[in-house]
Design an enzyme around this catalytic site. Structure first.
Site, mmCIF file in Angstrom:
data_model
loop_
_atom_site.group_PDB
_atom_site.id
_atom_site.type_symbol
_atom_site.label_atom_id
_atom_site.label_comp_id
_atom_site.label_asym_id
_atom_site.label_seq_id
_atom_site.Cartn_x
_atom_site.Cartn_y
_atom_site.Cartn_z
ATOM 1 N N SER A 46 0.828 -1.201 0.000
ATOM 2 C CA SER A 46 0.000 0.000 0.000
ATOM 3 C C SER A 46 0.869 1.261 0.000
ATOM 4 O O SER A 46 1.589 1.521 -0.964
ATOM 5 C CB SER A 46 -0.952 -0.022 1.187
ATOM 6 N N ASP A 195 -0.192 1.560 -4.231
ATOM 7 C CA ASP A 195 -1.129 0.718 -4.989
ATOM 8 C C ASP A 195 -2.299 1.524 -5.537
ATOM 9 O O ASP A 195 -3.252 0.959 -6.077
ATOM 10 C CB ASP A 195 -1.623 -0.457 -4.144
#
Length: 401
Positions: A46, A195
């Site tokens: 992330s 992401d």
């Protein structure tokens, strides 16, 4: 390494592994849903460094996988899986022609790019847009979308080497985009995380426009057009107190959830709400996606700017923002501290004093041995004083336990 391991496991059990290659979490969610896959797997850390990489799992609807299924997977990893009246130390392997295959599915990613382009309802020609792709999944997608819509696109964070994702770029290092926008005299800038499921913006003056600002401006735009289902915005306990106050003044209701885009989506799905998100830039437009989508969010911000013929600074400045102060206090036992009666009493006392003019959020970290203390108040000095009182109480309670 993770990709090859996952592909090996999937195919050895008889599954088919379709590879989207370097891409975004929202694209995996989209393709899983529209192409009717059984599930989707995203390898990502992330907004964190590459060495924190793990996996995100989505179900056949492109939503975050159900807790029940996650628990089954964790039970299998811990070698205590019990289903179908049997214990499973391992899962059965496929044999002969039952072994799965691996399919290059770059076409899926390209179709996702086409979908984003189709959502651009205005021509971006003549607008100078900066994009910070965080050296991550958006690097090959975002520029293609903005170019296709006619923008003059300037990009940073588009040189991934597998190790530099989120390193001094992206939404967690927004200062890189702020400088980039000012140096190149851009009209607007958008920063994604690794992401690309979150997006923060920078206006033409170099000011940061948070997820709260985006919720505020877009929900008003929806209300004006009669598109705000339930007249409600879903936000989390971490959103700025000013967001809730400003939406109230605009005649818009709010639902407050626990921190996490998962809880935002659950509330939206249960009630049919169309917009929700987090201050960090996870914005969910449920008509178009089942998860936060950074590139989609940036397109929606552009839509409001062009529809209202206003600069981003003009759209964002009308939201009241309360000063926020935060501190992470390291403790030996998070649960014990949070359940302490003295701390609970102190928090109730401070919350009463702040009532109607601020808020506090004190919670244990889900990944670190710390208690996160956040306070909002009318002035930074007042917020800092309350924060100091709480932090000191946490340290004292931890030392005594």
């Amino acid at each position: 390494m993770l990709e090859y391991s996952l592909v090996g496991g999937i195919t050895s059990s008889g599954g088919e592994a379709y590879l989207l290659h370097v891409t975004t979490t929202p694209s995996v969610s989209y393709i899983t849903r529209v192409d009717r896959f059984d599930c989707g797997v995203m390898i990502t850390a992330s907004h964190n460094p590459f060495h924190d990489n793990g996996i995100k799992l989505v179900n056949h609807l492109g939503e975050k996988m159900e807790d029940e299924m996650i628990c089954l997977i964790e039970d299998w990893l811990d070698r205590r899986l019990h289903v179908f009246d049997a214990d499973w130390d391992t899962l059965p392997f496929a044999k002969g022609d039952g072994i799965g295959t691996t399919i290059d599915y770059i076409a899926g990613r390209n179709r996702y790019i086409g979908y984003l382009i189709s959502l651009g309802v205005y021509d971006f020609r003549g607008i100078k847009v900066g994009l910070d792709c965080a050296n991550g999944g958006a690097w090959s997608i975002a520029k293609a979308v903005f170019n296709a819509l006619g923008a003059d696109t300037y990009v940073i964070g588009d040189k991934p080497n597998g190790l530099n994702i989120n390193r001094n770029v992206g939404s967690t290092h927004i200062e890189a985009l702020q400088n980039f926008v000012l140096e190149n005299r851009l009209d607007v800038g958008f920063a994604y995380d690794g992401d690309a499921d979150r997006c923060l913006a920078v206006d033409e003056k170099g000011n940061v426009v948070t997820g709260d600002h985006i919720l505020y401006m877009y929900s008003q735009y929806m209300k004006e057009r009669g598109k705000l289902i339930g007249n409600t915005v879903v936000a989390t306990a971490q959103s700025n107190f000013g967001l809730f106050q400003s939406l109230k003044e605009a005649g818009i209701d709010t639902v407050k959830t626990d921190v996490g885009d998962k809880y935002v989506y659950e509330a939206m799905k249960a009630n049919g709400y169309r917009i929700g998100g987090e201050q960090t830039g996870h914005i969910i437009f449920s008509k178009y996606a089942t998860t936060g989508d950074g590139i989609l969010t940036s397109l929606k911000v552009m839509q409001v700017m062009l529809a209202k013929k206003k600069k981003l600074s003009e759209l964002a400045e009308t939201m009241k923002v309360y000063p926020q102060v935060q501190e992470s206090v390291r403790v030996s036992d998070r649960k014990k501290v949070m359940e302490n009666e003295d701390l609970i009493k102190l928090l109730e006392e401070i919350q009463g004093e702040l009532s109607g003019n601020g808020s506090l959020l004190v919670r244990p970290s889900g990944t670190e041995p710390v208690i996160r203390v956040g306070v909002e108040a009318a002035t930074e000095e007042l917020a800092g004083a309350y924060k100091a009182r709480i932090a000191e109480a946490v340290r004292k309670i931890d030392a005594q336990s």
